[in-house]
Design an enzyme around this catalytic site. Structure first.
Site, PDB file in Angstrom:
ATOM      1  N   ALA A 213      -5.315  -1.957   5.323  1.00 21.69           N
ATOM      2  CA  ALA A 213      -6.703  -1.623   5.631  1.00 21.69           C
ATOM      3  C   ALA A 213      -7.559  -1.849   4.396  1.00 21.69           C
ATOM      4  CB  ALA A 213      -6.810  -0.158   6.058  1.00 21.69           C
TER       5      ALA A 213
ATOM      6  N   TYR B 198     -16.850   2.633   6.367  1.00 20.98           N
ATOM      7  CA  TYR B 198     -15.379   2.631   6.499  1.00 20.98           C
ATOM      8  C   TYR B 198     -14.978   3.256   7.833  1.00 20.98           C
ATOM      9  CZ  TYR B 198     -10.587   4.341   5.716  1.00 20.98           C
ATOM     10  OH  TYR B 198      -9.260   4.646   5.850  1.00 20.98           O
TER      11      TYR B 198
ATOM     12  N   LYS C  39     -13.106   1.431  10.996  1.00 20.57           N
ATOM     13  CA  LYS C  39     -11.792   1.881  11.491  1.00 20.57           C
ATOM     14  C   LYS C  39     -11.873   2.218  12.988  1.00 20.57           C
ATOM     15  CE  LYS C  39      -8.456   2.521   9.431  1.00 20.57           C
ATOM     16  NZ  LYS C  39      -7.313   1.609   9.124  1.00 20.57           N
TER      17      LYS C  39
ATOM     18  N   GLY D   2       0.828  -1.211   0.000  1.00 23.89           N
ATOM     19  CA  GLY D   2       0.000   0.000   0.000  1.00 23.89           C
ATOM     20  C   GLY D   2       0.858   1.255   0.000  1.00 23.89           C
TER      21      GLY D   2
ATOM     22  N   THR E 294      -8.117   7.013  10.879  1.00 22.38           N
ATOM     23  CA  THR E 294      -8.556   7.985   9.885  1.00 22.38           C
ATOM     24  C   THR E 294      -9.350   9.160  10.472  1.00 22.38           C
ATOM     25  OG1 THR E 294     -10.114   8.192   8.038  1.00 22.38           O
ATOM     26  CG2 THR E 294     -10.504   6.380   9.524  1.00 22.38           C
TER      27      THR E 294
HETATM   28  N1  LIG Z   1      -5.583   6.652   1.808  1.00 18.01           N
HETATM   29  C1  LIG Z   1      -6.091   7.622   2.553  1.00 18.01           C
HETATM   30  O1  LIG Z   1      -6.447   8.694   2.061  1.00 18.01           O
HETATM   31  C2  LIG Z   1      -6.223   7.434   4.049  1.00 18.01           C
HETATM   32  C3  LIG Z   1      -6.854   8.445   4.797  1.00 18.01           C
HETATM   33  C4  LIG Z   1      -6.975   8.277   6.174  1.00 18.01           C
HETATM   34  C5  LIG Z   1      -6.483   7.140   6.794  1.00 18.01           C
HETATM   35  N2  LIG Z   1      -5.893   6.169   6.027  1.00 18.01           N
HETATM   36  C6  LIG Z   1      -5.410   4.973   6.721  1.00 18.01           C
HETATM   37  O2  LIG Z   1      -3.994   4.938   6.558  1.00 18.01           O
HETATM   38  C7  LIG Z   1      -3.552   3.590   6.435  1.00 18.01           C
HETATM   39  C8  LIG Z   1      -2.705   3.445   5.183  1.00 18.01           C
HETATM   40  O3  LIG Z   1      -3.510   3.768   4.048  1.00 18.01           O
HETATM   41  P1  LIG Z   1      -2.961   3.596   2.568  1.00 18.01           P
HETATM   42  O4  LIG Z   1      -3.450   4.766   1.788  1.00 18.01           O
HETATM   43  O5  LIG Z   1      -1.533   3.251   2.590  1.00 18.01           O
HETATM   44  O6  LIG Z   1      -3.807   2.331   2.110  1.00 18.01           O
HETATM   45  P2  LIG Z   1      -3.701   1.531   0.718  1.00 18.01           P
HETATM   46  O7  LIG Z   1      -2.722   2.158  -0.190  1.00 18.01           O
HETATM   47  O8  LIG Z   1      -5.106   1.332   0.255  1.00 18.01           O
HETATM   48  O9  LIG Z   1      -3.096   0.142   1.178  1.00 18.01           O
HETATM   49  C9  LIG Z   1      -3.817  -0.723   1.973  1.00 18.01           C
HETATM   50  C10 LIG Z   1      -3.088  -2.029   2.012  1.00 18.01           C
HETATM   51  O10 LIG Z   1      -3.902  -2.928   2.763  1.00 18.01           O
HETATM   52  C11 LIG Z   1      -3.860  -4.170   2.119  1.00 18.01           C
HETATM   53  N3  LIG Z   1      -5.040  -4.976   2.361  1.00 18.01           N
HETATM   54  C12 LIG Z   1      -6.317  -4.735   1.996  1.00 18.01           C
HETATM   55  N4  LIG Z   1      -7.090  -5.789   2.320  1.00 18.01           N
HETATM   56  C13 LIG Z   1      -6.262  -6.704   2.892  1.00 18.01           C
HETATM   57  C14 LIG Z   1      -6.454  -7.999   3.429  1.00 18.01           C
HETATM   58  N5  LIG Z   1      -7.645  -8.605   3.423  1.00 18.01           N
HETATM   59  N6  LIG Z   1      -5.374  -8.648   3.924  1.00 18.01           N
HETATM   60  C15 LIG Z   1      -4.143  -8.076   3.925  1.00 18.01           C
HETATM   61  N7  LIG Z   1      -3.903  -6.856   3.433  1.00 18.01           N
HETATM   62  C16 LIG Z   1      -4.958  -6.184   2.926  1.00 18.01           C
HETATM   63  C17 LIG Z   1      -3.778  -3.848   0.642  1.00 18.01           C
HETATM   64  O11 LIG Z   1      -3.242  -4.965  -0.023  1.00 18.01           O
HETATM   65  P3  LIG Z   1      -3.394  -5.222  -1.619  1.00 18.01           P
HETATM   66  O12 LIG Z   1      -2.096  -4.776  -2.186  1.00 18.01           O
HETATM   67  O13 LIG Z   1      -3.600  -6.686  -1.719  1.00 18.01           O
HETATM   68  O14 LIG Z   1      -4.562  -4.433  -2.105  1.00 18.01           O
HETATM   69  C18 LIG Z   1      -2.850  -2.654   0.645  1.00 18.01           C
HETATM   70  O15 LIG Z   1      -1.511  -3.063   0.570  1.00 18.01           O
HETATM   71  C19 LIG Z   1      -4.804   2.735   6.471  1.00 18.01           C
HETATM   72  O16 LIG Z   1      -5.011   2.284   7.784  1.00 18.01           O
HETATM   73  C20 LIG Z   1      -5.918   3.688   6.110  1.00 18.01           C
HETATM   74  O17 LIG Z   1      -7.160   3.290   6.683  1.00 18.01           O
HETATM   75  C21 LIG Z   1      -5.739   6.294   4.680  1.00 18.01           C
END
Ligand SMILES: NC(=O)c1ccc[n+]([C@@H]2O[C@H](COP(=O)([O-])OP(=O)(O)OC[C@H]3O[C@@H](n4cnc5c(N)ncnc54)[C@H](OP(=O)(O)O)[C@@H]3O)[C@@H](O)[C@H]2O)c1
Length: 312
Positions: A73, A138, A142, A14, A114
């Site tokens: 996530a 979502y 979380k 991710g 989040t």
């Molecule tokens: N993105 C945002 O804008 C945002 C905003 C606020 C908070 N956050 C939080 O910040 C954190 C990092 O976010 P990010 O943007 O880096 O997320 P991301 O790019 O969507 O990456 C999420 C990762 O979780 C993995 N995942 C999803 N389902 C899974 C499962 N069943 N088993 C194992 N792994 C799984 C995905 O694997 P795959 O490669 O297989 O898909 C991906 O590698 C998360 O906790 C998110 O909730 C994100």
């Protein structure tokens, strides 16, 4: 000082996971795990489905980590409305399992959450202890994950962040760079306020935690600082202004864009299955005072990330 700590990293495929791996690889022995989706991995990582609690527990016991970092996530905010069970397994049940096993093996935990745990009402920045009232599935999943981790009794730090973008994965910056090359006019939402956050800022802070853990011990460091912290880049904007800044910086790198006008519009012009909070402003006071950690201005963090985002 402890030599090289053993780290168990989820979501290595991710946005945040990739940057965290990059930042920690020189300091630690990392066992990296990626999700079950069929994507090319950016880094060496084994597949581990967090929906499989037994497999998750076994993997942690095998690694016997000093620290578990859990940026994995279910982040498909709109799809979560119709895939509630899956969103809760990954975002709520798995952090509880991680916490329980971490406590049993003596590991500390860094978890991510989040801005969507808040309702998004008002215009002032949220503090960590303010009322939790998620307005979509979502956000609910979380929040349940934070609660499950907390209830496990593990030594843990949860970082609530917002509007994350990185080099690896899908995000608003990449979407805008694509649209900016294709279209002359864009209409972007301007009634949701928050802070864009570079995945690198998240990784830099996790690196800071790992340095503290190496010096003072992981359970000790995490017990002292146990709790929830906001971590975003500094400042506040809305999506229209964020897009405008993306185009300004891209042009400063010599990128040829078609876009001439970036108009603002209300969220109601783009109806989505999941509601979005209007106010995602998060106060950074607690993380600054507790760790002396100063996140960069969001514009500076974006400028620093633009070259790799453009593949330069
Ligand atoms: N993105 C945002 O804008 C945002 C905003 C606020 C908070 N956050 C939080 O910040 C954190 C990092 O976010 P990010 O943007 O880096 O997320 P991301 O790019 O969507 O990456 C999420 C990762 O979780 C993995 N995942 C999803 N389902 C899974 C499962 N069943 N088993 C194992 N792994 C799984 C995905 O694997 P795959 O490669 O297989 O898909 C991906 O590698 C998360 O906790 C998110 O909730 C994100």
């Amino acid at each position: 000082m402890m030599k090289r700590p053993r780290i168990f990293l989820t979501g290595a495929n991710g946005q945040a996971g990739f940057e965290i791996w990059q930042a920690l690889a020189p300091l630690a022995d990392i066992s990296a795990f990626k999700g079950p989706h069929d994507r090319v991995a950016a880094i060496p990582a084994e597949t581990l489905d967090l929906c499989d609690a037994a497999a998750l527990e076994q993997a942690i016991r095998q690694v016997k980590p000093d620290l578990i970092i859990n940026p994995a996530a279910y982040t498909a905010v709109d799809k979560a409305e119709s895939e509630q069970d899956k969103a809760f397994l990954v975002n709520a049940t798995a952090p509880g399992v991680i916490g329980r096993v971490a406590r049993e093996v003596g590991a500390a935990v860094v978890h991510f959450s989040t801005d969507y745990v808040y309702s998004g009402e008002g215009t002032s920045p949220y503090h960590e202890d303010e009322r939790i009232a998620p307005i979509n599935v979502y956000g609910q999943s979380k929040w349940q994950g934070e609660s499950n981790l907390m209830a496990s009794g593990a030594a843990s730090i949860t970082l609530r962040t917002s509007w994350v973008y990185g080099v690896y994965g899908h995000n608003f910056v990449k979407t805008m760079l694509k649209l900016g090359r294709e279209r002359e006019t864009l209409k972007i939402v301007n009634d949701q306020h928050g802070a864009p956050t570079s995945a690198r800022t998240l990784a830099n802070f996790v690196q800071h935690l790992v340095q503290l853990g190496r010096t003072h011990g992981f359970p000790a460091t995490f017990s002292v600082h146990q709790g929830v912290y906001h971590l975003t880049d500094r400042g506040c904007t809305h999506w229209q202004a964020f897009a405008t800044e993306i185009f300004r910086i891209a042009r400063s790198y010599g990128v040829d864009l078609a876009v001439k006008e970036v108009d603002g519009c209300p969220s109601s012009d783009y109806p989505t299955p999941a509601k979005r909070p209007r106010n995602s402003r998060l106060s950074l006071t607690r993380i600054e005072e507790s760790f002396g950690f100063q996140p960069p201005r969001w514009q500076d963090a974006l400028a620093a990330m633009m070259a790799p985002l453009l593949g330069l």
